[in-house]
Write an enzyme that holds these catalytic residues in place. Structure first.
Site, mmCIF file in Angstrom:
data_model
loop_
_atom_site.group_PDB
_atom_site.id
_atom_site.type_symbol
_atom_site.label_atom_id
_atom_site.label_comp_id
_atom_site.label_asym_id
_atom_site.label_seq_id
_atom_site.Cartn_x
_atom_site.Cartn_y
_atom_site.Cartn_z
ATOM 1 N N ASP A 125 0.505 6.858 -23.900
ATOM 2 C CA ASP A 125 0.094 5.510 -24.290
ATOM 3 C C ASP A 125 1.202 4.477 -24.239
ATOM 4 O O ASP A 125 0.964 3.301 -24.564
ATOM 5 C CB ASP A 125 -0.495 5.544 -25.702
ATOM 6 C CG ASP A 125 -1.831 6.261 -25.741
ATOM 7 O OD1 ASP A 125 -2.645 6.014 -24.831
ATOM 8 O OD2 ASP A 125 -2.057 7.050 -26.664
ATOM 9 N N ASP A 187 -8.508 7.753 -19.742
ATOM 10 C CA ASP A 187 -7.759 6.592 -20.237
ATOM 11 C C ASP A 187 -6.401 6.452 -19.540
ATOM 12 O O ASP A 187 -5.866 5.343 -19.406
ATOM 13 C CB ASP A 187 -7.492 6.709 -21.740
ATOM 14 C CG ASP A 187 -8.669 7.219 -22.550
ATOM 15 O OD1 ASP A 187 -9.432 8.062 -22.048
ATOM 16 O OD2 ASP A 187 -8.794 6.818 -23.724
#
Length: 409
Positions: A125, A187
């Protein structure tokens, strides 16, 4: 008799006037405002709401907005949570819109709150954290002080690439029975933008090679025949093959989790932007076709949290998935053929109208100063269900700015 007739005539005239003006009033209500008006009004609202959010956390230097609890109270996170870069990024977009120096001040202040994440190597992330914040900061100011964090973040993300699986590892462990050996989630496609941009900026072809390889492996393993996507693929680290295919945050393993479809759409649009590879464009178009032609996509184009949720329409919609889709479709419309382009823009316009309406947009000062409501984080875990989400706000404002630039108003 004359009095009665006059009285009747009087009431008849009043009735006719009531009907005429009542119909005219209703007609005004049904006329759609120009999309330009809606975009500008939503950007102005987002500016005012986000300034209130910035003020609310000014004395809490290590915190960033995340969501709300079920009572509408603000929930925050520190820089290490995956959404930390979205609020700074939203402020940068609103600075771009307003050229307001106060907004620039706040944007820089909140960007520096995530600076330490440039060295994050234990998850994927870092792209969300650093590129949404520092990336937008450099794009708008060209201040080279922001570049070091972007470069370091690219190096950090690259450490998670495995030459056997040919992917960037998302999480270090997990799964229903802790059975994910090497999990890669859809993602992760979003974080390739950091690598592709850095490859050009820092003349680092290894970043581009990693991103391309990851995108190609994801294309091979993450998608079903109908172009819907799994959420998680767990790879065998010895053979490099896909061992498990699951949808952790969706209804079940074979369902189409809405935000997952949005991540894929946006991710392959990014990859086409940087490479102009027809394969990536085709995949983005395939995903768009799945989404736009799905019988469970509502008329307002705000998807239910999962396209295969069993209780549609009596279930939650996800404004975050809609915002991501909207931003992606606007960009994708500039790459594809004219028929697709018109379809994508029409859908994006409907999404902007829907998200800008009171049904999905908060009132000024309400709901802890988030822009949108009705987001769904992780419904199977009963986490962040029907609440505002910082990434929903980020991609909504991004979509508004993209549309405004595209149309030149």
């Amino acid at each position: 008799m004359k009095i009665i007739n006059k009285k009747n005539t009087f009431f008849l005239i009043i009735g006719i006037l009531f009907m005429v003006f009542g119909c005219r009033k209703n007609a005004v209500k049904t006329i759609e405002q120009p999309i330009e008006t809606i975009v500008n009004e939503s950007l102005e609202f987002s500016l005012q709401q986000s300034l209130k959010m910035a003020e609310s956390l000014k004395d809490k230097p290590n915190l960033l907005p995340k969501t709300t609890d079920r009572f509408g109270n603000l929930e925050t996170c520190n820089s290490s949570w995956w959404v930390s870069g979205f609020f700074p990024g939203t402020l940068w977009y609103l600075y771009e819109y307003s050229n307001n120096k106060e907004v620039e001040k706040w944007a820089n202040k909140y960007t520096l709150r995530v600076k330490d994440q440039q060295f994050t190597t234990d998850n994927h992330d870092v792209g969300f954290m650093i590129f949404c914040s520092f990336g937008n900061a450099y794009r708008l100011t060209k201040d080279e002080a922001y570049l070091e964090a972007i470069h370091n973040a690219s190096k950090s993300l690259s450490t998670r690439f495995n030459t056997t699986t040919k992917t960037i590892k998302s999480w270090d462990s997990g799964g229903p029975n802790n059975n994910w050996q090497y999990p890669v989630i859809i993602d992760n496609m979003m974080n390739l933008e950091l690598l592709m941009w850095s490859a050009e900026k820092f003349n680092s072809p290894e970043f581009k090679n990693i991103a391309n390889t990851h995108a190609n492996t994801t294309l091979e393993n993450h998608f079903r025949k109908d172009n819907s996507s799994y959420h998680v693929i767990s790879y065998d680290t010895i053979t490099g093959k896909a061992a498990l295919k699951q949808t952790a945050q969706g209804y079940n393993n074979e369902s189409a989790w809405a935000r997952g479809q949005a991540w894929g759409l946006y991710g392959y649009t990014i990859m086409y932007r940087f490479t102009k590879s027809p394969e990536y464009l085709k995949q983005a178009e395939n995903i768009a076709s799945f989404i736009l032609n799905h019988p469970n996509l509502p008329e307002d184009k705000i998807p239910f949290w999962d396209f295969n949720a069993p209780n549609i329409p009596d279930t939650y919609k996800d404004a975050s998935a809609a915002s991501i889709m909207c931003a992606a479709l606007i960009e994708l419309s500039t790459y594809t053929n004219s028929a697709n382009s018109a379809k994508y823009l029409k859908t994006a316009e409907t999404q902007i109208r829907s998200l800008s309406s009171p049904q999905y947009r908060n009132a000024l000062g309400n709901n802890a100063n988030f822009i949108l409501k009705h987001g769904v984080g992780h419904l199977p875990a009963n986490s962040e269900v029907d609440v505002p989400l910082s990434y929903a706000d980020y991609y909504f404002v991004e979509a508004l700015m993209r549309y405004k630039k595209l149309k030149g108003f």
